[in-house]
Design a protein around this motif. Structure first.
Motif, PDB file in Angstrom:
ATOM      1  N   GLU A 191      -4.546   0.561   6.224  1.00 45.46           N
ATOM      2  CA  GLU A 191      -3.227   0.082   5.791  1.00 45.46           C
ATOM      3  C   GLU A 191      -3.099   0.196   4.271  1.00 45.46           C
ATOM      4  O   GLU A 191      -2.081   0.630   3.745  1.00 45.46           O
ATOM      5  N   ALA A 230      -2.868   3.862   3.098  1.00 44.81           N
ATOM      6  CA  ALA A 230      -1.555   4.407   3.403  1.00 44.81           C
ATOM      7  C   ALA A 230      -0.514   3.877   2.423  1.00 44.81           C
ATOM      8  O   ALA A 230       0.313   4.631   1.908  1.00 44.81           O
ATOM      9  N   THR A 231      -0.580   2.570   2.145  1.00 43.42           N
ATOM     10  CA  THR A 231       0.369   1.974   1.206  1.00 43.42           C
ATOM     11  C   THR A 231       0.211   2.589  -0.176  1.00 43.42           C
ATOM     12  O   THR A 231       1.191   2.922  -0.839  1.00 43.42           O
ATOM     13  N   ASP A 234      -0.935   5.571  -0.847  1.00 46.37           N
ATOM     14  CA  ASP A 234      -0.406   6.938  -0.799  1.00 46.37           C
ATOM     15  C   ASP A 234       1.111   6.930  -0.949  1.00 46.37           C
ATOM     16  O   ASP A 234       1.692   7.744  -1.666  1.00 46.37           O
ATOM     17  N   ILE A 235       1.763   5.996  -0.231  1.00 46.43           N
ATOM     18  CA  ILE A 235       3.226   5.941  -0.247  1.00 46.43           C
ATOM     19  C   ILE A 235       3.734   5.579  -1.634  1.00 46.43           C
ATOM     20  O   ILE A 235       4.647   6.210  -2.168  1.00 46.43           O
ATOM     21  N   LEU A 236       3.121   4.564  -2.248  1.00 39.86           N
ATOM     22  CA  LEU A 236       3.585   4.135  -3.564  1.00 39.86           C
ATOM     23  C   LEU A 236       3.299   5.202  -4.618  1.00 39.86           C
ATOM     24  O   LEU A 236       4.126   5.451  -5.494  1.00 39.86           O
ATOM     25  N   ALA A 249       5.834   7.814  -4.884  1.00 41.75           N
ATOM     26  CA  ALA A 249       7.052   7.420  -5.582  1.00 41.75           C
ATOM     27  C   ALA A 249       6.803   7.281  -7.088  1.00 41.75           C
ATOM     28  O   ALA A 249       7.655   6.798  -7.808  1.00 41.75           O
ATOM     29  N   PHE A 251       4.179   5.680  -8.898  1.00 41.92           N
ATOM     30  CA  PHE A 251       3.533   4.557  -9.540  1.00 41.92           C
ATOM     31  C   PHE A 251       2.190   5.020 -10.051  1.00 41.92           C
ATOM     32  O   PHE A 251       1.408   5.602  -9.306  1.00 41.92           O
ATOM     33  N   THR A 291       5.167  16.135   0.321  1.00 45.62           N
ATOM     34  CA  THR A 291       4.777  15.060   1.235  1.00 45.62           C
ATOM     35  C   THR A 291       3.943  15.596   2.393  1.00 45.62           C
ATOM     36  O   THR A 291       2.898  15.036   2.727  1.00 45.62           O
ATOM     37  N   ARG A 333      -0.058  14.652   2.564  1.00 49.12           N
ATOM     38  CA  ARG A 333      -0.474  13.928   3.772  1.00 49.12           C
ATOM     39  C   ARG A 333      -1.483  14.753   4.569  1.00 49.12           C
ATOM     40  O   ARG A 333      -2.468  14.216   5.076  1.00 49.12           O
ATOM     41  N   VAL A 381      -2.092   2.387  13.316  1.00 57.26           N
ATOM     42  CA  VAL A 381      -1.796   2.109  11.915  1.00 57.26           C
ATOM     43  C   VAL A 381      -1.673   3.411  11.127  1.00 57.26           C
ATOM     44  O   VAL A 381      -0.738   3.612  10.355  1.00 57.26           O
ATOM     45  N   THR A 405      14.043   6.128  -6.004  1.00 57.34           N
ATOM     46  CA  THR A 405      12.932   6.343  -5.068  1.00 57.34           C
ATOM     47  C   THR A 405      11.893   5.241  -5.217  1.00 57.34           C
ATOM     48  O   THR A 405      11.377   4.725  -4.221  1.00 57.34           O
ATOM     49  N   THR A 422      11.125   2.723  -2.186  1.00 57.02           N
ATOM     50  CA  THR A 422       9.763   2.762  -1.662  1.00 57.02           C
ATOM     51  C   THR A 422       9.150   1.363  -1.638  1.00 57.02           C
ATOM     52  O   THR A 422       8.562   0.948  -0.637  1.00 57.02           O
ATOM     53  N   ARG A 474       8.521  -0.472   2.000  1.00 60.28           N
ATOM     54  CA  ARG A 474       7.131  -0.823   2.267  1.00 60.28           C
ATOM     55  C   ARG A 474       6.970  -2.334   2.416  1.00 60.28           C
ATOM     56  O   ARG A 474       6.263  -2.816   3.298  1.00 60.28           O
TER      57      ARG A 474
END
Lengths: 344, 344
Positions: free
Chosen positions: A135, A138-139, A141-143, A146, A148, A224, A228, B134, B220, B224, B228
């Motif tokens: 978790e 993944a979080t 990776d997502i942030l 964007a 960060f 993306t 991924r 997940v 974005t 995001t 999230r």
């Protein structure tokens, strides 16, 4: 201290950091009855710790076999564990990437894996601890996608970002925005370079937003998929060229379709102007170019970043944006200068 | 058929779809010795299936207690399980969201949870099966945020996207791109509306890319964090207003900083022109506006989408892009028309 508490505070780069040291092991010459007694005697620190397997080691603590508790209960108490243990072992190296370990555990449906260092049993990796790792990865990776920029890895947690002090949030968000600002000004410089063309046909400016938006969207999709695929191990050195060629071709197809719609809209919009046909052609070529360039750089830049040892999710986007903006605007205004020359 | 095989083919919306039906249960009046025999007799279909707990049910199959295998082995064989079972139960409803269940399991470090429907034990949820859920949910969230419109949920897997046929990939990627195309043309319409202003000061076009890029990036980031936070349960009805106000304030701070740098660059770039000061002010206000608008709509649009029952990750981005582009360009060119009036 449970592994999940530890990883709540920092990010695990090695399996060893998430490894649980509560397990039951015996040597291979132990009787089954005594091994069951060892289970009975084992008192985990946490009530929730569940022991799944009996690990069998030799005199040098090297892992030589595994028995599930059920297998142990079904074996005659006077046999030695060596006669019943499974020797076809699946182990995970203490230095392995936790994300790889999670994939392995999910695929094989093992609730726990023995962790070894040079063949010596050093602990156990449990799926309930891995859930949080997956978790969290993944979080992050997502942030990162964007923009960060994480100097402190614990900042990857969504709750941490939501609750952080405002100076800290600005420090996480601003670096990428400043790079993007420079990229945007550079793209403006391309328009400045073609100021004369733009002064002649001001309508050229009407299509700058759509070219930039399409490039941004196509490039984000490409990077993306790529980032991924890389993170999940679907893309590697052997097949990268194949996916790269494929993404370029897809970008071309998308560009031809989006370009046709955009050029049609441009023609209808400006049909009363003498330059309607030329403008439609310029918009078409501009949109095709930006889709192809964005697809290609959306793959190539994360790949190069990855090869250079940077995190492809964090480092790529401002560069992708700048390269596709500058390239597409150069092509768009360059072609406009040629086709609309008689109007200038 | 293992749960992981099933979820490889389709996406789990309910815990019931990932529930394992291999478990050992006895009624509360069973002797400990007989319960141990039940464990011995239990033959899981798959060799990898590990049983962690003994589930204790009443005569109507309602779950009334749980014992770990270790607790069972430590209890006197002639006692009934009722005297030793844990009755402070943690269960998961068959209709619950698998992502919520995974969070619960990770937080409590349980390797398995009993799944109940109206209090009746219907199966067991195991962390090793949840790992895949997940990973899959996270991958789907990431791909959705890049604008893939999933009609077939199995397409969410990275490998499936990489290996899909080209017509299928186009079907997944094009819908959002076409919406973005419409948004980009609408933004171009705003420039068209201010054509006269632009003809007077062509340099206004130089800053269109930077305003669009900054708005895209800030929006974005905001969406995001918001999407999230929503997915992980950190944002809900009670605290949404607080985070919304906070994000607007952060957008304002970012806008003031980025605006100051951008305006400075604009002034230096155009300092030989008579309108340098006015242009720098217009660029400053344009950048501040786009940062605030993008932050706010980056939060509000996913929130509204979520309230209306749409997936906030999939449906928001083209709308956010269009709203921030149109608003920012209206403010930018509107202010330019006022401040640069004498040059027109």
């Amino acid at each position: 201290m449970g592994a999940a508490e530890r990883i709540g505070e920092f990010h695990a780069d090695r399996v060893a950091e998430v490894t649980d040291d509560e397990y039951v092991s015996v040597t291979q010459d132990t009787f089954v009855g005594m091994a069951i007694d060892a289970f009975r005697a084992f008192e985990p620190v946490s009530d929730e710790t569940t022991v799944y397997y009996l690990y069998v080691v030799d005199n040098s603590d090297r892992l030589v076999g595994v028995m599930s508790l059920r297998e142990l209960l079904n074996a005659p108490e006077d046999d030695v564990v060596e006669d019943h243990m499974v020797t076809d072992l699946v182990t995970i190296d203490a230095d392995a990437d936790p994300e790889y370990a999670a994939d392995e555990m999910a695929e094989r449906e093992f609730p726990a894996l023995p962790v070894v260092e040079d063949g010596v049993l050093v602990g156990v990796l449990r799926t309930d601890d891995m859930l949080e790792v997956v978790e969290e990865e993944a979080t992050e990776d997502i942030l990162k996608s964007a923009g960060f920029s994480f100097t402190d890895v614990e900042q990857s947690r969504s709750s941490a970002i939501l609750e952080s002090s405002i100076p800290r949030i600005l420090r996480l968000r601003l670096p990428w925005l400043i790079v993007a600002l420079a990229g945007g000004l550079l793209a403006g410089g391309v328009i400045d370079y073609h100021e004369e063309t733009l002064s002649g046909v001001v309508a050229l400016a009407f299509f700058v937003p759509v070219i930039m938006d399409m490039g941004g969207n196509v490039g984000t999709q490409a990077s993306t998929i790529f980032v991924r695929g890389l993170a999940l191990g679907h893309i590697d050195d052997r097949n990268a060229a194949k996916y790269f060629a494929r993404e370029g071709f897809i970008g071309l197809l998308i560009g031809l379709m989006i370009g046709a719609i955009g050029a049609g809209a441009a023609y209808v919009w400006q049909m009363n102007e003498p330059y309607a046909t030329e403008l439609a052609i310029v918009v078409f070529v501009g949109l095709v170019s930006v889709c192809v360039v964005a697809s290609v750089v959306g793959y190539v830049i994360p790949w190069v970043m990855n090869k250079l040892g940077f995190d492809p999710a964090a480092a790529s986007d401002p560069l992708i944006t700048t390269v596709k903006d500058v390239t597409a605007l150069l092509i768009y205004f360059g072609l406009a200068a040629v086709l609309l020359a008689e109007l200038l």
